[in-house]
Design an enzyme around this catalytic site. Structure first.
Site, PDB file in Angstrom:
ATOM      1  N   TRP A   1    -100.767 -31.605 -97.877  1.00  0.00           N
ATOM      2  CA  TRP A   1    -101.395 -32.277 -99.023  1.00  0.00           C
ATOM      3  C   TRP A   1    -102.900 -32.452 -98.831  1.00  0.00           C
ATOM      4  CZ3 TRP A   1    -100.559 -34.548-103.772  1.00  0.00           C
ATOM      5  CH2 TRP A   1    -101.528 -35.478-104.185  1.00  0.00           C
TER       6      TRP A   1
ATOM      7  N   ASN B   1    -106.390 -34.193-101.086  1.00  0.00           N
ATOM      8  CA  ASN B   1    -106.965 -34.725-102.326  1.00  0.00           C
ATOM      9  C   ASN B   1    -108.483 -34.807-102.204  1.00  0.00           C
ATOM     10  OD1 ASN B   1    -105.527 -37.074-100.865  1.00  0.00           O
ATOM     11  ND2 ASN B   1    -106.697 -38.294-102.288  1.00  0.00           N
ATOM     12  N   ASP B   2    -109.084 -35.926-102.477  1.00  0.00           N
ATOM     13  CA  ASP B   2    -110.532 -36.024-102.716  1.00  0.00           C
ATOM     14  C   ASP B   2    -111.425 -35.305-101.693  1.00  0.00           C
ATOM     15  OD1 ASP B   2    -109.072 -37.981-103.994  1.00  0.00           O
ATOM     16  OD2 ASP B   2    -110.290 -39.654-103.284  1.00  0.00           O
TER      17      ASP B   2
ATOM     18  N   TRP C   1     -98.825 -37.159-100.820  1.00  0.00           N
ATOM     19  CA  TRP C   1     -99.881 -38.056-100.360  1.00  0.00           C
ATOM     20  C   TRP C   1     -99.356 -39.026 -99.298  1.00  0.00           C
ATOM     21  CZ3 TRP C   1    -100.820 -43.270-100.205  1.00  0.00           C
ATOM     22  CH2 TRP C   1    -102.156 -43.661-100.008  1.00  0.00           C
TER      23      TRP C   1
ATOM     24  N   TRP D   1    -109.568 -43.699 -96.203  1.00  0.00           N
ATOM     25  CA  TRP D   1    -109.699 -43.230 -97.578  1.00  0.00           C
ATOM     26  C   TRP D   1    -111.124 -42.752 -97.852  1.00  0.00           C
ATOM     27  CZ3 TRP D   1    -106.301 -46.758-101.250  1.00  0.00           C
ATOM     28  CH2 TRP D   1    -104.970 -46.676-100.833  1.00  0.00           C
ATOM     29  N   SER D   2    -111.393 -42.514 -99.138  1.00  0.00           N
ATOM     30  CA  SER D   2    -112.601 -41.758 -99.491  1.00  0.00           C
ATOM     31  C   SER D   2    -113.910 -42.469 -99.181  1.00  0.00           C
ATOM     32  CB  SER D   2    -112.551 -41.385-100.969  1.00  0.00           C
ATOM     33  OG  SER D   2    -111.601 -40.364-101.109  1.00  0.00           O
TER      34      SER D   2
ATOM     35  N   ARG E   1    -113.046 -49.737-103.146  1.00  0.00           N
ATOM     36  CA  ARG E   1    -113.048 -48.529-102.309  1.00  0.00           C
ATOM     37  C   ARG E   1    -114.038 -47.471-102.774  1.00  0.00           C
ATOM     38  NH1 ARG E   1    -108.052 -48.758-105.024  1.00  0.00           N
ATOM     39  NH2 ARG E   1    -107.620 -47.038-106.441  1.00  0.00           N
ATOM     40  N   ASP E   2    -114.204 -46.471-101.904  1.00  0.00           N
ATOM     41  CA  ASP E   2    -114.944 -45.240-102.179  1.00  0.00           C
ATOM     42  C   ASP E   2    -116.461 -45.467-102.265  1.00  0.00           C
ATOM     43  OD1 ASP E   2    -112.306 -44.426-102.400  1.00  0.00           O
ATOM     44  OD2 ASP E   2    -112.327 -44.309-104.580  1.00  0.00           O
TER      45      ASP E   2
END
Ligand code: DQQ
Length: 536
Positions: A19, A21-22, A46, A81-82, A147-148
């Protein structure tokens, strides 16, 4: 090696399996491009998220490295995470990313390269002060919606700023933080920007664009020649919106010019599958480059069968359009190195109801760049003023619905008997109240793309701000086994679609130009077979 997977891409970025993603923290360092991305090392769905890492010298061929950021401290033990990279004035890159702590709260962490003389930046060290930003009783931040972090920018007061995506009830928030030393961060009293109703804002991106030059700008650039762009990703609809506006530096607020990010009347980078995108400034070539995650449209069982899920879009250079009301995107020029065996389409009249096969390209892995010329627009159908939603209009007037001017465009991933096909096309309408104004609709119709009913075959669409009276209608499509990324109006609008044909696979794939309208249109351009890039 396993039996050939018909859906694996030849030149779109993907890891060998599992998997993704971003895109995270893209940057250039000592002449090497870095792409980090959200990755599950152990599964096709994910979870267990780390920052996987690949590098490239040309944005086309990529070599994989070990994961750069993975759970190893309390403040990221439940996932990395991102986040984004900022290049500090010394030239040192800094990663700021969201960690998930033991209480499942979202906090922001900082990491630096272990060895600055390694151009591959293979190892990263997390600072002992982590987390640097966290939700508390006092700051009232929602601990599951924080987040991010973006790339930070340096203000004229020598203080760093960045924004973090959040929400308060339904209000989308770009929370602003400031720092003097990149280590101690203080939340500003007001967000950089917020709007009611559409939170949570994932993966915000905030950057300057030049009003006059077709070049990118460093993220800290300000001044009279500069406008700003704010992009947010909405988790409930998986759509992204951007606005163009003004960054008021002294008040530290962003004011969009007009338009809205709250609804489909706003601007999008891409009207198909494209999410959690992020830009970076390429200081080697003075351009701003956009990366975006392209999710699958297949079922989870389909993904398990393939053993992988997710792609990155071809990186796109982005500049402000001369109208200053929208951005223009184009695949990075380096991609053209993969073009081979050009098939020229000399100017050809496509009569109403005609099909024209483009012979001599590897139609499952191709780059097609054509333009349509319409000499007589008089017969265009009148636009019904209630047709405000382009995507709905494209589904209502799909490929098989004949019109006057259109549908005309390209048929990609076509099987021998035309049972399977993906159509990227235009329709032109006359404005209902002005005889000399036209509305151009661009569609990507996946409804007949596969005989396998398990796939999401939603039709996508957008209006394109071009004037067919004075300009040709250009269309470029990047076709790559299970993806077609289309650029309309020289990059004014983009639509990315995922398709999983069962018959139109590899050598059994055909490519056509078509015109199912009653009026003739002229087509000219080129198609290339695309070589396979060395990716991971
Ligand atoms: N993906 C990350 C989050 C981000 C989301 C987690 C967007 O940081 O908000 O994998 O796709």
């Amino acid at each position: 090696p396993q039996a050939k997977d018909p859906y694996r891409t030849g030149y779109h970025f993907q890891p060998r399996k599992n998997w993704i993603n971003d895109p995270n923290g893209p940057l250039i360092y000592k002449g090497i491009y870095h792409l980090f991305y959200q990755y599950n090392p152990s599964s096709v769905v994910w979870g267990n998220i780390v920052w996987a890492h690949s590098t490239s010298t040309d944005l086309v061929n990529w070599i994989p490295h070990e994961a750069a950021i993975y759970p190893s401290i309390l403040s990221d033990i439940n996932g990395c995470w991102s986040g984004s990279v900022t290049i500090l004035p010394s030239g040192k890159p800094a990663i700021l990313y969201t960690g998930i702590n033991p209480d499942k709260e979202q906090v922001q962490n900082l990491a630096f390269p272990k060895n600055l003389s390694d151009p591959f930046l293979r190892e990263w060290v997390k600072v002992p002060q982590n987390p640097l930003m966290a939700p508390t009783q006092a700051n009232q931040i929602n601990a599951s919606s924080f987040r991010d972090p973006t790339t930070a920018w340096l203000g004229p007061d020598k203080r760093w700023r960045l924004i973090i995506g959040s929400k308060r009830n339904h209000r989308g928030l770009a929370i602003l933080y400031r720092s003097k030393d990149f280590m101690h961060w203080t939340k500003a009293k007001h967000p950089l920007y917020s709007t009611p109703k559409n939170g949570m804002w994932e993966c915000p991106d905030f950057f300057p664009v030049s009003k006059t030059k077709l070049l990118g700008l460093d993220t800290s650039a300000i001044g009279p020649d500069v406008k700003h762009v704010l992009k947010v990703s909405l988790d409930n609809t998986r759509k992204e919106y951007y606005t163009i506006g003004t960054y008021n530096v002294s008040k530290d607020i962003y004011i969009p010019d007009d338009g809205s990010i709250e609804s489909d009347s706003g601007l999008r980078y891409d009207y198909g599958k494209f999410y959690a995108s992020k830009t970076f400034f390429d200081s080697a070539k003075n351009r701003r480059i956009l990366w975006g995650w392209i999710n699958e449209s297949s079922s989870v069982s389909g993904d398990i069968k393939k053993g992988w899920s997710g792609l990155q879009a071809i990186p796109r250079t982005i500049v402000l359009d001369k109208s200053r009301k929208q951005l223009v995107q184009w695949p990075v020029v380096e991609l053209e190195k993969l073009r081979t065996n050009e098939v020229k389409l000399p100017s050809t009249l496509l009569k109403g109801g005609s099909l024209h096969e483009v012979i001599g390209v590897t139609a499952a892995q191709a780059d097609v760049d054509v333009a349509f010329e319409i000499s007589d627009l008089k017969k265009a159908e009148v636009m019904d003023p209630s047709w405000t939603n382009a995507q709905l209009l494209c589904s209502k007037k799909g490929t098989s619905v004949k019109g006057a001017l259109g549908p005309f465009g390209l048929l990609a991933f076509v099987s021998k008997d035309l049972k399977e096909k993906t159509a990227i096309f235009y329709r032109i309408f006359k404005s209902h109240n002005n005889n000399n104004k036209y509305v151009v609709l661009m569609c990507s119709d996946q409804s007949r793309s596969s005989l396998n009913p398990d796939n999401d075959m939603t039709t996508y669409g957008t209006f394109v701000n071009v004037d067919p009276l004075h300009e040709k209608l250009s269309l470029r499509s990047l076709i790559d086994h299970s993806i077609v990324e289309s650029f309309g109006g020289k990059g004014k609008e983009c639509i990315t679609a995922r398709v999983y044909p069962t018959l139109a696979v590899d050598g059994d794939t055909h490519l056509y130009a078509f015109n199912y309208g009653s009026e003739s249109v002229k087509i000219a351009g080129s198609a290339w077979s695309m070589k396979t890039a060395k990716i991971n």
